[in-house]
Every structure is written in C-alpha cells, then in structure tokens.
Design an enzyme around this catalytic site. Structure first.
Site, PDB file in Angstrom:
ATOM      1  N   ALA A   1      -1.839  -0.915  -3.881  1.00  0.00           N
ATOM      2  CA  ALA A   1      -2.940   0.108  -3.732  1.00  0.00           C
ATOM      3  C   ALA A   1      -2.341   1.410  -3.255  1.00  0.00           C
ATOM      4  CB  ALA A   1      -3.845  -0.513  -2.369  1.00  0.00           C
TER       5      ALA A   1
ATOM      6  N   HIS B   1       0.859  -1.038   0.000  1.00  0.00           N
ATOM      7  CA  HIS B   1      -0.084   0.035   0.039  1.00  0.00           C
ATOM      8  C   HIS B   1       0.784   1.267  -0.054  1.00  0.00           C
ATOM      9  CE1 HIS B   1      -3.344   2.540   0.516  1.00  0.00           C
ATOM     10  NE2 HIS B   1      -3.005   3.292   1.520  1.00  0.00           N
ATOM     11  N   SER B   2       0.627   2.174  -1.000  1.00  0.00           N
ATOM     12  CA  SER B   2       1.258   3.432  -1.021  1.00  0.00           C
ATOM     13  C   SER B   2       2.687   2.964  -1.250  1.00  0.00           C
ATOM     14  CB  SER B   2       0.976   4.281   0.083  1.00  0.00           C
ATOM     15  OG  SER B   2       1.761   5.652   0.046  1.00  0.00           O
ATOM     16  N   MET B   3       3.712   3.462  -0.245  1.00  0.00           N
ATOM     17  CA  MET B   3       5.109   3.326  -0.438  1.00  0.00           C
ATOM     18  C   MET B   3       5.260   1.825  -0.550  1.00  0.00           C
ATOM     19  SD  MET B   3       8.463   4.054   1.797  1.00  0.00           S
ATOM     20  CE  MET B   3       7.924   2.938   2.918  1.00  0.00           C
TER      21      MET B   3
END
Length: 131
Positions: free
Chosen positions: A119, A91-93
């Site tokens: 995501a 997720h993200s990073m």
C-alpha cells in the site's frame, strides 16, 4: 515456550498456535505500533508488526541505510517464524521492504510468502517515486 513463539528484537508479539502469520512493515519513520489494533480486527492469522531499528522500542539502535543489510538482518530475526504459511504487508517504504524481503527469500530458497500486500507505493518496476 519455543524460540518461534518468543518475541524478539523484530517482533513484540508471539505467534502461539496460529496457523498463519501476517508480518506488517510500517512506513518510513513509522513504528510497528501503527499496527497495534490489527490483531483485534484480523482473525485466522497472527499479526506480527516488525519493528525497524531506530524506531519504537528499538530507537537506540542505529537505523539501516542499506536495503540489503536491512533485509538480511530482518530475515535473520524472523527465520524461525517461516515454518508456516505467511504473508507480508507493507505501507509506503514498508511495501518496498516487503518486496525486497520476498526477493531475498527467493534467492535463498527459503519459504515464500503466500501474498505480498503493498500500500502507498508504486510497483518496483516503475522505479522510485518522483521527488
């Protein structure tokens, strides 16, 4: 208990006899603890949250500031788990790290994930998100 079933620096969970693994990478500043409930909801795979240096139980370790060094360290830590099918969720990073891990696996000729689930991050070909 074999090495591949023993928790280590990167993992807090064991794999046991699971036929598949889902590695989970948290968002920037996040801890692997955000995935603590996932094993209760995901069946048919061992959910293995990956704890980044400088977070959670690895808070005393200095965080990486170089993506390549982070990926190299991560792959050294999870190599023994790559003997069965696996997927990577980020997720993200964590999504960016998942992508870089897959690229490094390909470069090394190591087993590749069945899936990369990203995501909260634009695709790599669009470059970094605007500041």
């Amino acid at each position: 208990m074999s090495l591949r079933t023993r928790p280590g620096r990167w993992t807090a969970r064991t794999v046991g006899d699971a036929q598949r693994i889902l590695f989970c990478l948290p968002y920037a500043g996040g801890s692997a603890n955000v995935y603590q409930e996932w094993p209760l909801e995901i069946h048919g795979a061992a959910v293995i949250p990956l704890q980044l240096p400088g977070r959670g139980n690895r808070f005393s370790e200095p965080p990486h500031h170089d993506m390549r060094a982070l990926v190299d360290d991560l792959l050294t830590g999870v190599r023994t788990y790559l003997d069965r099918p696996f997927a990577i969720f980020g997720h993200s990073m964590g999504a960016r790290i998942a992508y870089e891990v897959a690229c490094a696996l390909l470069e090394r000729g190591w087993p590749l994930p069945e899936r990369i689930i990203a995501a909260g991050s634009p695709p790599p070909h669009l470059g970094p998100p605007p500041a």
